[in-house]
Scaffold this active site. Structure first.
Site, short mmCIF file in Angstrom:
data_model
loop_
_atom_site.label_atom_id
_atom_site.label_comp_id
_atom_site.label_asym_id
_atom_site.label_seq_id
_atom_site.Cartn_x
_atom_site.Cartn_y
_atom_site.Cartn_z
N LEU A 219 -0.47 7.22 3.96
CA LEU A 219 0.55 7.07 4.99
C LEU A 219 1.72 6.22 4.49
O LEU A 219 2.87 6.47 4.86
CB LEU A 219 -0.06 6.45 6.25
CG LEU A 219 -1.19 7.26 6.89
CD1 LEU A 219 -1.72 6.55 8.14
CD2 LEU A 219 -0.73 8.67 7.25
N TYR B 53 -7.99 0.47 17.87
CA TYR B 53 -9.12 -0.42 18.15
C TYR B 53 -8.77 -1.88 17.90
O TYR B 53 -9.64 -2.76 18.03
CB TYR B 53 -10.41 0.04 17.45
CG TYR B 53 -10.40 0.10 15.95
CD1 TYR B 53 -10.38 -1.05 15.17
CD2 TYR B 53 -10.45 1.33 15.28
CE1 TYR B 53 -10.40 -1.00 13.79
CE2 TYR B 53 -10.47 1.40 13.90
CZ TYR B 53 -10.45 0.23 13.15
OH TYR B 53 -10.47 0.30 11.79
N GLY C 238 0.83 -1.21 0.00
CA GLY C 238 0.00 0.00 0.00
C GLY C 238 0.86 1.25 0.00
O GLY C 238 0.49 2.27 0.58
N GLY C 239 2.00 1.17 -0.64
CA GLY C 239 2.97 2.28 -0.58
C GLY C 239 2.76 3.40 -1.58
O GLY C 239 3.52 4.35 -1.62
N GLY C 240 1.70 3.28 -2.39
CA GLY C 240 1.51 4.28 -3.45
C GLY C 240 0.84 5.56 -3.01
O GLY C 240 0.93 6.58 -3.69
N SER D 110 -22.48 -7.87 3.65
CA SER D 110 -22.57 -9.23 3.10
C SER D 110 -21.40 -10.03 3.66
O SER D 110 -20.40 -9.45 4.14
CB SER D 110 -22.50 -9.19 1.58
OG SER D 110 -21.20 -8.78 1.17
N PRO E 231 -5.81 9.20 14.66
CA PRO E 231 -6.20 9.90 13.44
C PRO E 231 -5.06 10.63 12.74
O PRO E 231 -4.49 11.56 13.29
CB PRO E 231 -7.27 10.90 13.91
CG PRO E 231 -7.05 11.05 15.38
CD PRO E 231 -6.42 9.79 15.88
N ARG F 126 -2.54 -2.63 -5.75
CA ARG F 126 -3.21 -3.21 -6.91
C ARG F 126 -3.13 -2.30 -8.13
O ARG F 126 -3.38 -2.72 -9.23
CB ARG F 126 -4.68 -3.48 -6.58
CG ARG F 126 -4.87 -4.70 -5.69
CD ARG F 126 -6.32 -4.83 -5.27
NE ARG F 126 -6.68 -3.77 -4.33
CZ ARG F 126 -7.93 -3.51 -3.93
NH1 ARG F 126 -8.93 -4.23 -4.41
NH2 ARG F 126 -8.18 -2.57 -3.07
N1 COA Z 1 -20.58 -0.80 2.36
C1 COA Z 1 -21.02 -2.07 2.34
N2 COA Z 1 -20.45 -3.05 1.56
C2 COA Z 1 -19.42 -2.68 0.77
C3 COA Z 1 -18.91 -1.37 0.73
C4 COA Z 1 -19.55 -0.40 1.57
N3 COA Z 1 -19.11 0.87 1.63
N4 COA Z 1 -17.88 -1.33 -0.14
C5 COA Z 1 -17.74 -2.57 -0.64
N5 COA Z 1 -18.68 -3.39 -0.10
C6 COA Z 1 -18.88 -4.80 -0.38
C7 COA Z 1 -19.17 -5.07 -1.85
O1 COA Z 1 -20.54 -4.87 -2.13
C8 COA Z 1 -18.72 -6.51 -1.97
O2 COA Z 1 -19.65 -7.40 -1.41
P1 COA Z 1 -20.71 -8.23 -2.36
O3 COA Z 1 -19.88 -9.00 -3.32
O4 COA Z 1 -21.46 -9.08 -1.38
O5 COA Z 1 -21.58 -7.18 -2.98
C9 COA Z 1 -17.52 -6.60 -1.06
O6 COA Z 1 -17.66 -5.50 -0.14
C10 COA Z 1 -16.21 -6.46 -1.78
O7 COA Z 1 -16.22 -5.24 -2.49
P2 COA Z 1 -15.35 -5.01 -3.80
O8 COA Z 1 -15.53 -3.60 -4.23
O9 COA Z 1 -15.60 -6.09 -4.77
O10 COA Z 1 -13.89 -5.28 -3.20
P3 COA Z 1 -12.52 -4.69 -3.62
O11 COA Z 1 -11.54 -5.72 -3.24
O12 COA Z 1 -12.52 -4.18 -5.01
O13 COA Z 1 -12.39 -3.39 -2.66
C11 COA Z 1 -12.60 -2.30 -0.51
C12 COA Z 1 -12.10 -3.52 -1.29
C13 COA Z 1 -14.13 -2.36 -0.47
C14 COA Z 1 -12.05 -2.38 0.90
C15 COA Z 1 -12.23 -0.95 -1.17
O14 COA Z 1 -12.73 0.11 -0.41
C16 COA Z 1 -10.73 -0.81 -1.30
O15 COA Z 1 -10.16 -1.27 -2.28
N6 COA Z 1 -10.05 -0.21 -0.31
C17 COA Z 1 -8.61 -0.11 -0.29
C18 COA Z 1 -8.15 1.09 0.41
C19 COA Z 1 -8.64 1.18 1.81
O16 COA Z 1 -9.74 0.81 2.15
N7 COA Z 1 -7.80 1.69 2.67
C20 COA Z 1 -8.11 1.82 4.06
C21 COA Z 1 -8.56 3.19 4.34
S1 COA Z 1 -8.97 3.34 6.05
#
Ligand code: COA
Length: 288
Positions: A25, A153, A20-22, A111, A196, A45
């Site tokens: 933080l 947490y 997650g280096g891109g 889900s 935070p 990714r």
């Molecule tokens: N609320 C409820 N469900 C959610 C959601 C939300 N805000 N965002 C995604 N989902 C669900 C999707 O609907 C899916 O479930 P389903 O197949 O039953 O519908 C599941 O989560 C996976 O989502 P998807 O978008 O396919 O996964 P992804 O691997 O592409 O993305 C996440 C992963 C959702 C965590 C995305 O926000 C991400 O890539 N985050 C990376 C960066 C990050 O979160 N950093 C941390 C910051 S604090």
């Protein structure tokens, strides 16, 4: 502005992988590692984001950065990423498990796939990278070091981010477990629990829309401010450097006192105006 803490050559010649280096933080910590003389491998990714960050970082610091596309949920991709890192730099000395996934939601709305997606990114991702690096270090007799980014947490749990709390709690257990098991190989494993530290990615997922104004995080912090990225970078650099050579299995909280304020039974008394304390004191002194 907060300044760098360690001396210029503190990480000279060390190669550090930051998942997650891109962005956010990870990028802030990586930039500081480069300033201290490290070589960097950044993974996520999104190759286009990584490549842009890598060239920005190289221009800013004069260091060497390898951008590798890698979904940490997939062990084969992690192994391939390590192989590419070794081809480029010859050795890898440290792993910063920083990649994460999170969003706020009432748990009953999730889900099963949403829940496991977060567990897979945070817990399985950290496990995959630690496992690949640990096997390599033990085989090559390299005294590597793992630094895991958890959260406060991880010890208290938190409503509305339950998958993340479960996953980060697992990463903390892994931190302490590997610290003992791999300590005899000279491999140190530590964690940072940040409070935070605003970033675009986290704030859009955790405080979307006008929530950032309504739930102003600095009011939850005794120091009445959020963290500066360099403050986290200073701590991370220290923990991956040899200056922390006797620290193993530790989790260091850097949150301005936030979680303790939330935990203390009487912390909310800060809402009482100063002039009311004379009257309150009279009442407490006269209590029979
Ligand atoms: N609320 C409820 N469900 C959610 C959601 C939300 N805000 N965002 C995604 N989902 C669900 C999707 O609907 C899916 O479930 P389903 O197949 O039953 O519908 C599941 O989560 C996976 O989502 P998807 O978008 O396919 O996964 P992804 O691997 O592409 O993305 C996440 C992963 C959702 C965590 C995305 O926000 C991400 O890539 N985050 C990376 C960066 C990050 O979160 N950093 C941390 C910051 S604090």
């Amino acid at each position: 502005m907060t300044q760098g803490m360690l001396r210029d050559d503190a990480l000279k010649g060390r190669t550090i992988i930051i998942t997650g280096g891109g962005t956010g933080l990870g990028k802030a910590m990586g930039t500081y590692f480069l300033q201290l003389g490290a070589n960097l491998v950044i993974t996520s990714r999104k190759l286009d984001v990584l490549q842009k960050t890598a060239s920005e970082m190289e221009t800013a610091t004069g260091g060497k950065v390898l951008a590798v596309q890698c979904d940490v949920r997939n062990y084969d991709e992690v192994e391939a990423m390590l192989k590419q890192s070794l081809e480029k730099f010859g050795q890898v000395d440290a792993l910063l498990n920083n990649a994460a996934g999170n969003f706020i939601s009432p748990t009953e709305r999730l889900s099963a796939n949403a829940f496991s997606t977060i567990i897979d990114i945070v817990l399985k991702g950290s496990v995959n990278c630690s496992l690949a690096l640990g096997k390599y270090w033990i085989d090559q007799q390299i005294k590597g070091t793992i630094l895991n980014i958890v959260t406060t947490y991880a010890f208290t749990g938190s409503a509305y981010v339950v998958p993340s709390a479960c996953a980060k709690g697992g990463v903390l257990a892994m931190t302490r477990s590997l610290a003992v098991e791999w300590g005899r190989h000279g491999i140190r494993t530590n964690a940072i629990a940040p409070g935070p530290f605003p970033t675009k990615g986290a704030w859009e997922r955790l405080l979307p829309g006008d929530m950032a104004a309504k739930f102003d995080f600095k009011n939850r912090v005794p120091l009445k401010r959020v963290g500066e990225h360099q403050e986290l970078a200073n701590l991370a650099a220290f923990l991956v450097s040899d200056f922390s050579g006797y620290i193993n299995g530790e989790v260091i909280t850097i949150d301005g006192g936030e979680w303790l304020q939330g935990a203390g039974q009487f912390s909310a008394l800060e809402m009482i105006p100063g002039e009311m304390w004379d009257a309150i004191e009279k009442m407490t002194r006269s209590a029979k």
